[in-house]
Design an enzyme around this catalytic site. Structure first.
Site, PDB file in Angstrom:
ATOM      1  N   THR A   1     -47.315 -37.517  50.122  1.00  0.00           N
ATOM      2  CA  THR A   1     -46.672 -36.606  48.956  1.00  0.00           C
ATOM      3  C   THR A   1     -46.292 -37.774  47.629  1.00  0.00           C
ATOM      4  OG1 THR A   1     -45.393 -35.639  50.709  1.00  0.00           O
ATOM      5  CG2 THR A   1     -44.536 -35.486  48.567  1.00  0.00           C
TER       6      THR A   1
ATOM      7  N   LYS B   1     -47.426 -29.014  47.611  1.00  0.00           N
ATOM      8  CA  LYS B   1     -46.380 -29.770  48.590  1.00  0.00           C
ATOM      9  C   LYS B   1     -45.104 -30.051  47.914  1.00  0.00           C
ATOM     10  CE  LYS B   1     -45.150 -32.138  52.091  1.00  0.00           C
ATOM     11  NZ  LYS B   1     -45.606 -33.423  52.593  1.00  0.00           N
TER      12      LYS B   1
ATOM     13  N   LYS C   1     -37.117 -39.919  48.011  1.00  0.00           N
ATOM     14  CA  LYS C   1     -38.091 -40.048  47.255  1.00  0.00           C
ATOM     15  C   LYS C   1     -38.854 -38.642  46.741  1.00  0.00           C
ATOM     16  CE  LYS C   1     -41.900 -40.341  50.009  1.00  0.00           C
ATOM     17  NZ  LYS C   1     -43.007 -39.169  49.504  1.00  0.00           N
TER      18      LYS C   1
END
Length: 314
Positions: free
Chosen positions: A104, A180, A248
């Site tokens: 990602t 995503k 994150k």
């Protein structure tokens, strides 16, 4: 067959043998692939060998002779190290081979890495994944992929072996990464909301298993509520997906939104709860640990905690 290594089977490298990468490697082995794999963990490499894979030390060794390199690491920085660090895959990847990137990351990073690979005529498939470790092992992941048509053609058999659904989102690298991030936007919010609601139910003195049964049969349910709340009910915060993942990912989302001058106040509030949970020492625990932060703030007493990495909360 590209490179020097010869095999009668289709050949792929898997770099990153955590819960997702290991599951994907085993799924490929089960379908007759010749898999070379590496990881920073010697134990993970040993498990791959036990499953029938070829253990190697570096991404460069793993990529030698591979038509497809499957990279299953956490973020753009780790992906760049896999490719261009000491013993990186770029050293040995043959022209016209495919690098399938599952991390990602922000779309701008995916585009930058793809451009560097293009200098050697190596294809980059922007292919983040969703589904968790169990679906990885079953070959039933969701893949959100974008890239040049030849990349899809050359990686098609591998994608079929690891995924139940492959969404081909376009020819431009970065589209997969963007989709995503929309998924992570929602997932991060839904987990935080589930933790907030269940801890409030606890504070109100409600029977949590009953609340879980009612909500999962009602309009307020979500996939994340149904999946994560059992961790809270069991007091088990063993990390299946850690708090730091959403520190994150929601951080990346905030950066992307700022560039677009787009407000994301709900995601920003969720990020603060992940940051608080990480700051309290639970960053490496399961992301349902956000409930423990709510408990610590409110005095709610959740079911007993069994996670190995944290002190008890609530």
């Amino acid at each position: 067959m590209t490179g020097e290594y010869q095999s009668a089977k289709p050949v792929a490298a898997v770099v990153g043998l955590g819960s997702m990468g290991m599951g994907m490697a085993i799924s490929l082995l089960r379908r007759g692939w010749d898999i070379a794999g590496c990881d920073v963990s010697a134990d993970a490499v040993a498990r791959l060998a036990e499953a029938g894979g070829r253990p190697v030390r570096t991404p460069a060794e793993a990529s030698k002779g591979a038509d497809v390199v499957l990279c299953v690491v956490v973020n753009a920085a780790q992906t760049e190290a896999v490719l261009f660090g000491d013993g990186g895959a770029f050293e040995t990847m043959a022209p016209r081979s495919v690098f399938v990137s599952c991390a990602t990351m922000a779309p701008i990073d995916a585009k930058r890495l793809a451009a560097r690979l293009g200098e050697k005529d190596v294809f980059y498939l922007d292919a983040p994944i969703s589904g968790g470790a169990a679906k990885a092992a079953d070959g039933n992941l969701t893949v959100m992929a974008s890239g040049a048509p030849p990349a899809f053609e050359r990686a098609g058999a591998l994608l079929e072996a690891i995924a139940g659904k492959v969404y081909r989102l376009g020819d431009a690298v970065g589209v997969g990464a963007s989709v995503k991030m929309i998924n992570q936007h929602l997932a991060g919010i839904h987990i935080a909301a589930a933790c907030e609601a269940v801890t409030l139910a606890c504070k109100l003195g409600l029977d949590l298993p009953t609340v879980y049964e009612v909500i999962t049969a009602s309009a307020g349910n979500s996939w994340m509520f149904e999946n994560r709340v059992p961790h809270i009910l069991q007091g088990d915060y063993t990390p299946l997906s850690s708090v730091e993942i959403f520190v994150k990912d929601l951080g990346i989302l905030q950066d992307m939104a700022r560039v677009e001058r787009y407000p994301t106040p709900i995601a920003a509030a969720a990020l603060q709860m992940y940051l608080a949970t990480s700051g309290a020492g639970m960053g490496r625990d399961d992301d349902a640990s956000v409930a423990r932060t709510y408990a610590a703030l409110s005095g709610a007493v959740l079911p007993s905690v069994t996670a190995p990495n944290s002190t008890k909360a609530g």
